[in-house]
Design an enzyme around this catalytic site. Structure first.
Site, PDB file in Angstrom:
ATOM      1  N   ASP A  98       0.784  -1.248   0.000  1.00  0.00           N
ATOM      2  CA  ASP A  98       0.000   0.000   0.000  1.00  0.00           C
ATOM      3  C   ASP A  98       0.816   1.299   0.000  1.00  0.00           C
ATOM      4  OD1 ASP A  98      -1.495  -2.141   0.839  1.00  0.00           O
ATOM      5  OD2 ASP A  98      -2.281  -1.181   2.626  1.00  0.00           O
ATOM      6  N   ARG A 110      -7.832  -0.753  11.507  1.00  0.00           N
ATOM      7  CA  ARG A 110      -6.554  -0.259  10.979  1.00  0.00           C
ATOM      8  C   ARG A 110      -6.674   0.779   9.868  1.00  0.00           C
ATOM      9  NH1 ARG A 110      -6.550  -5.869   9.347  1.00  0.00           N
ATOM     10  NH2 ARG A 110      -6.731  -6.108   7.094  1.00  0.00           N
ATOM     11  N   ASP A 111      -5.503   1.230   9.444  1.00  0.00           N
ATOM     12  CA  ASP A 111      -5.305   2.104   8.286  1.00  0.00           C
ATOM     13  C   ASP A 111      -5.928   3.493   8.480  1.00  0.00           C
ATOM     14  OD1 ASP A 111      -4.272  -0.299   7.390  1.00  0.00           O
ATOM     15  OD2 ASP A 111      -5.991  -0.776   6.110  1.00  0.00           O
ATOM     16  N   GLU A 141     -10.722  -2.066   4.213  1.00  0.00           N
ATOM     17  CA  GLU A 141      -9.355  -1.662   4.546  1.00  0.00           C
ATOM     18  C   GLU A 141      -9.088  -0.296   3.916  1.00  0.00           C
ATOM     19  OE1 GLU A 141      -6.788  -5.732   4.788  1.00  0.00           O
ATOM     20  OE2 GLU A 141      -7.036  -4.942   2.788  1.00  0.00           O
TER      21      GLU A 141
HETATM   22  C1  FRU Z   1      -4.013  -3.599   2.668  1.00  0.00           C
HETATM   23  C2  FRU Z   1      -3.404  -3.993   3.997  1.00  0.00           C
HETATM   24  C3  FRU Z   1      -3.742  -2.985   5.058  1.00  0.00           C
HETATM   25  C4  FRU Z   1      -2.634  -3.158   6.035  1.00  0.00           C
HETATM   26  C5  FRU Z   1      -1.463  -3.444   5.133  1.00  0.00           C
HETATM   27  C6  FRU Z   1      -0.436  -4.355   5.715  1.00  0.00           C
HETATM   28  O1  FRU Z   1      -3.335  -4.058   1.554  1.00  0.00           O
HETATM   29  O2  FRU Z   1      -3.846  -5.278   4.350  1.00  0.00           O
HETATM   30  O3  FRU Z   1      -5.031  -3.143   5.603  1.00  0.00           O
HETATM   31  O4  FRU Z   1      -2.438  -2.019   6.807  1.00  0.00           O
HETATM   32  O5  FRU Z   1      -1.985  -4.012   3.961  1.00  0.00           O
HETATM   33  O6  FRU Z   1       0.708  -4.414   4.938  1.00  0.00           O
END
Ligand code: FRU
Length: 622
Positions: free
Chosen positions: A142, A261-262, A313
């Site tokens: 990402d 997350r994120d 996500e």
């Molecule tokens: C999305 C993800 C996110 C996470 C990251 C981990 O591609 O799964 O949700 O923060 O990759 O590398």
């Protein structure tokens, strides 16, 4: 030193051995079964670790004796070396100690581990893109912390510096002045004892609300271990180095949620507050704060909305005028979902609606699904912060179904081209157009024009000069009009008979990209996801699905005005991106031809007459 001899037997017997080199000496000392210490006197800059991707993960730790020592997971070579990765050693130290756990005594790791003051990041991989952003080596997923500040665009990214497969999440970093030329930077935020540094964002704190000074760059990321919590780090040197906030985490889930997350943080002017949107299973949660350290729960959105094959996500939340009308602005929630999206695996959907500082209310019926891209390699897409009225998004160009297995080695992972987002309406719905950002035009080198061509149930090769010698990096644009129904379009081909076709299927009202014979496709694997895709209303003709990679993707022409379609196509060493009618359909797909595509064939199928007009091609280069 280049080689370390006979370490196997010695390590097993807990003896000490040594080997000398140009700079530095390594002595292997057995600590306990499966755990060896490499004592390196007068260390060079790097310990070069031999990697074999088929191996399980061993652990490598720089031993400082402090509480912050973090083992890194590395697939250390057992029987064969695929490539090396550099493991940085402390500068100016007399001795460095590195613990290696989980390597068998007879592994060839012991012969190949070496010291070096340099690491070669030369582009040796035939699939290394020529004009897309990639890390110089290692794994990338990402984009993170996209932010513009003082004339620079920052692109942080999910990065594994110790191999070209997912692991050891750090934030890597690149900087650009124009969104297309990227300069690699040192690691920005490293995996620590709290966990992996998962995805997040960065904002410019103009007024110093967080207490780290005016104009500090504040990054938010998820610290991921057996729990996921939101953390903060700040930079006062324009994003070059970050200090983790000592009061981390700044946000934990109130209900103990596992997938949380994120974080994406934005300034919401009407409330004079910072807001954070975080993915929380199949929802997105909003929080607000004045100082970015204390976050208060506001509301959640998502239950029952759009495609929900699995958890949400990487959210983003941006405001845009509808069709350029500043008096009619709407909020767009970007939601990345994996797995189970329309062609299997990962995908990006969005919702358009109103936000009043308390709640996001979606304009559409819950079952309406809107996709930001109709290819298979568009994921974790988020937008730059601090770009004024412009909303520019950057996708990661891969799909979790096969991201770890694509046929490149020296690096794995690239970003798709930056896209400018805008809103347009069709009937009662408001949609996002994702068009290639205007900065990409800077890459155009030699251009060629081709006179208009009509093809009637047949084919026409474009003159070789149009894209020949482009080395596989070119753009081609054209308008395509079909007299009646039928199928017509173009094929990107090479001398090995490999091809990617892009065509209009008027009867089914689709724009299709078929990569089933595009080159190397056999790493794709098979998953049940395709059933989920079909449930989303995205049926694929059986001959279009051979494995998770070898297939065709399509976007609905109903999103366009119809009649004549403008195609703008970007080809690089391992990707094809198509933008139809200014991004009403965007389609991003990886391809791995064994030789670069160097010719273009126009075609119209039986009973089809197609007019190709305004054909222009450009070689692209940095
Ligand atoms: C999305 C993800 C996110 C996470 C990251 C981990 O591609 O799964 O949700 O923060 O990759 O590398």
């Amino acid at each position: 030193m280049k080689r370390l001899f006979a370490a196997a037997a010695l390590a097993a017997a807990c003896m000490v051995m040594a080997a000398c080199g140009r700079r530095g000496t390594i002595t292997v000392e057995c600590e306990s079964e499966g755990s060896d210490l490499l004592r390196i006197t007068n260390p060079a800059r790097y310990l070069l670790l031999p990697v074999e991707e088929a191996c399980g993960e061993a652990r490598v730790t720089l031993v400082t004796g402090g509480r912050d020592d973090v083992p890194m997971d590395v697939r250390l070579a057992h029987g064969e070396v695929d490539y090396f990765v550099p493991f940085e050693l402390p500068e100016d130290a007399e001795e460095a100690v590195v613990r290696v756990e989980g390597v068998e005594p007879d592994a060839i790791f012991w012969e190949h581990v070496s010291l070096s003051d340099s690491f070669d990041t030369e582009n040796t991989d035939i699939y290394r893109p020529l004009y897309h952003h990639t890390p110089s080596y290692g794994w990338m997923n990402d984009p993170n912390g996209l932010v513009y500040k003082d004339g620079e665009y920052h692109l942080y990214y999910q990065y594994n510096p110790y191999g070209s497969m997912w692991g050891n999440m750090h934030w890597g970093h690149s900087v650009s002045c124009d969104l297309v030329h990227w300069e690699p930077q040192p690691l920005a935020i490293g995996r620590d004892t709290m966990g992996h540094i998962f995805s997040g964002c960065a904002v410019v704190d103009r007024n110093g609300d967080a207490g780290f000074g005016r104009d500090a760059l504040i990054a938010f990321y998820t610290s991921a271990s057996d729990r996921q919590v939101q953390c903060m780090a700040y930079s006062t040197d324009n994003g070059r180095t970050f200090t983790k906030y000592e009061g981390n985490p700044v946000l934990t889930p109130f209900d103990g949620l596992r997938d949380f997350r994120d974080p994406k943080v934005f300034w919401y002017e009407p409330a004079q507050r910072w807001y954070m949107i975080v993915s929380a299973d199949r929802q997105m949660r909003f929080y607000s704060s004045r100082d970015m350290k204390q976050w208060k729960y506001v509301s959640a959105f998502g239950d029952g909305y759009g495609a929900q094959p699995s958890m949400f996500e990487c959210p983003d939340f941006v405001e845009l005028p509808v069709a350029g009308d500043e008096s009619n602005r709407k909020w767009v929630m970007i939601v990345n979902v994996n797995p189970g999206c329309m062609f299997g695996g990962s995908g990006t959907e969005y919702f358009v609606g109103e936000f009043d500082g308390r709640e996001f209310v979606c304009d559409s019926d819950p079952d309406k699904v809107k996709w930001l891209d109709y290819g298979k390699d568009h994921y974790a897409t988020v937008c730059f912060s601090n770009m004024g009225d412009r909303v520019v998004a950057v996708p990661w160009m891969s799909n979790w179904q096969y991201a770890n297995n694509t046929p490149s080695r020296q690096h794995r992972g690239a970003n798709a081209l930056p896209r400018e987002l805008s809103l347009y309406t069709m009937g009662d719905e408001t949609y996002v157009a994702a068009d290639v950002a205007k900065e990409v035009r800077k890459l155009r080198r030699r251009s060629s024009r081709v006179s208009d061509i009509t093809v009637e149930a047949g084919e026409r090769m474009l003159p070789e000069t149009v894209i020949g010698k482009s080395g596989g990096a070119f753009e081609i644009e054209m308008d395509v009009t079909l007299d009646d129904g039928g199928r017509a379009g173009l094929e990107l081909c090479n001398g090995a008979g490999e091809r990617t076709s892009i065509y209009l299927d008027i009867f089914n009202r689709r724009l299709v990209m078929d990569r089933s014979v595009s080159g190397v496709v056999d790493f794709g694997g098979y998953s049940d996801d395709i059933a989920a895709a079909t449930n989303n209303g995205f049926e694929m003709a059986p001959d279009h699905y051979q494995n998770d990679f070898a297939l065709a993707t399509w976007g609905p022409l109903a999103l366009c005005e119809g009649g004549t379609y403008h195609l703008d196509i970007f080809v690089d060493r391992c990707s094809v991106e198509v933008f139809v009618d200014g991004g009403r359909i965007a389609m991003t797909n990886l391809v791995f031809p064994t030789q670069p595509y160097d010719r273009v064939r126009l075609f119209a199928e039986e009973n089809t007459t197609a007019h190709f007009t305004g054909i222009k091609a450009y070689r692209l280069a940095l």
